[in-house]
Design a protein around this motif. Sequence first.
Motif, PDB file in Angstrom:
ATOM      1  N   TYR A   1      58.462  56.433   2.980  1.00  0.00           N
ATOM      2  CA  TYR A   1      58.966  57.185   3.668  1.00  0.00           C
ATOM      3  C   TYR A   1      58.655  58.845   3.092  1.00  0.00           C
ATOM      4  O   TYR A   1      59.624  59.401   4.170  1.00  0.00           O
TER       5      TYR A   1
ATOM      6  N   MET B   1      55.541  55.217  15.564  1.00  0.00           N
ATOM      7  CA  MET B   1      55.264  54.596  15.136  1.00  0.00           C
ATOM      8  C   MET B   1      54.936  55.496  13.834  1.00  0.00           C
ATOM      9  O   MET B   1      53.644  56.241  14.023  1.00  0.00           O
TER      10      MET B   1
ATOM     11  N   THR C   1      66.570  47.871  13.770  1.00  0.00           N
ATOM     12  CA  THR C   1      65.588  47.315  14.369  1.00  0.00           C
ATOM     13  C   THR C   1      65.164  46.190  15.162  1.00  0.00           C
ATOM     14  O   THR C   1      65.304  45.399  16.176  1.00  0.00           O
TER      15      THR C   1
ATOM     16  N   ILE D   1      55.420  50.097  11.388  1.00  0.00           N
ATOM     17  CA  ILE D   1      55.931  48.868  11.447  1.00  0.00           C
ATOM     18  C   ILE D   1      55.217  47.732  11.866  1.00  0.00           C
ATOM     19  O   ILE D   1      55.366  46.390  11.342  1.00  0.00           O
TER      20      ILE D   1
ATOM     21  N   ARG E   1      59.595  42.513   9.975  1.00  0.00           N
ATOM     22  CA  ARG E   1      59.882  44.225  10.729  1.00  0.00           C
ATOM     23  C   ARG E   1      58.328  44.477  12.055  1.00  0.00           C
ATOM     24  O   ARG E   1      58.947  45.998  12.414  1.00  0.00           O
TER      25      ARG E   1
ATOM     26  N   ASN F   1      66.055  56.056  15.111  1.00  0.00           N
ATOM     27  CA  ASN F   1      65.826  55.501  14.119  1.00  0.00           C
ATOM     28  C   ASN F   1      66.874  54.239  13.726  1.00  0.00           C
ATOM     29  O   ASN F   1      67.318  55.498  13.285  1.00  0.00           O
TER      30      ASN F   1
ATOM     31  N   SER G   1      60.712  44.618  17.625  1.00  0.00           N
ATOM     32  CA  SER G   1      61.493  45.381  17.780  1.00  0.00           C
ATOM     33  C   SER G   1      62.274  44.943  18.836  1.00  0.00           C
ATOM     34  O   SER G   1      62.156  44.681  19.590  1.00  0.00           O
TER      35      SER G   1
ATOM     36  N   HIS H   1      60.093  55.191  14.360  1.00  0.00           N
ATOM     37  CA  HIS H   1      60.007  54.750  12.764  1.00  0.00           C
ATOM     38  C   HIS H   1      59.022  55.638  12.030  1.00  0.00           C
ATOM     39  O   HIS H   1      58.060  56.076  12.524  1.00  0.00           O
TER      40      HIS H   1
END
Length: 145
Positions: free
Chosen positions: A22, A124, A78, A103, A110, A73, A113, A99
């Motif tokens: 992240y 993303m 999600t 993902i 993940r 987000n 969504s 994101h």
Amino acid sequence: MNILVINGPNLNLLGVREPDTYGRETLEEINQWLESQPEAEGHTLKFFQSNHEGEIIDTIHSDRDWADGIIINPAAFTHYSYAIRDAIAAVGIPTVEVHLSDISKREDFRKHSVIEAVCVGQVMGLGKASYLEGLKRLLRVEREV
Ligand code: DQA
């Protein structure tokens, strides 16, 4: 445009949370960066983060007359929050799902969504630039209306 920027659970820990996935910037730094981009000029951005599903829903409801667009987000929500999905559908405000990570290339849980279908776009994998791309998509939608 009045734009509500919502961040879901654990994103308050950006900077220390799994930085390889992240990044090393805090949410505050990302928010300030987004607000300082030329694309944000002339628009009002309001930032909200919560670790609680109900608080996110309450904010979508209470800002429904203020917001012209939402960048969200939803973090882990999600993948399973039908309640947030319904809230977005209920207010009918153009919403972009964003994101930091990609993902589609992570764990199976993940990859899906439940929010995407009620959004005008999904971005993303661009790190903090996902938020900027989300903003650009909202502005584009606004121009097309
Ligand atoms: C995330 C991806 C989600 O799967 C995860 O639960 C997050 C962050 C992202 O920005 O990459 O908390 O939404």
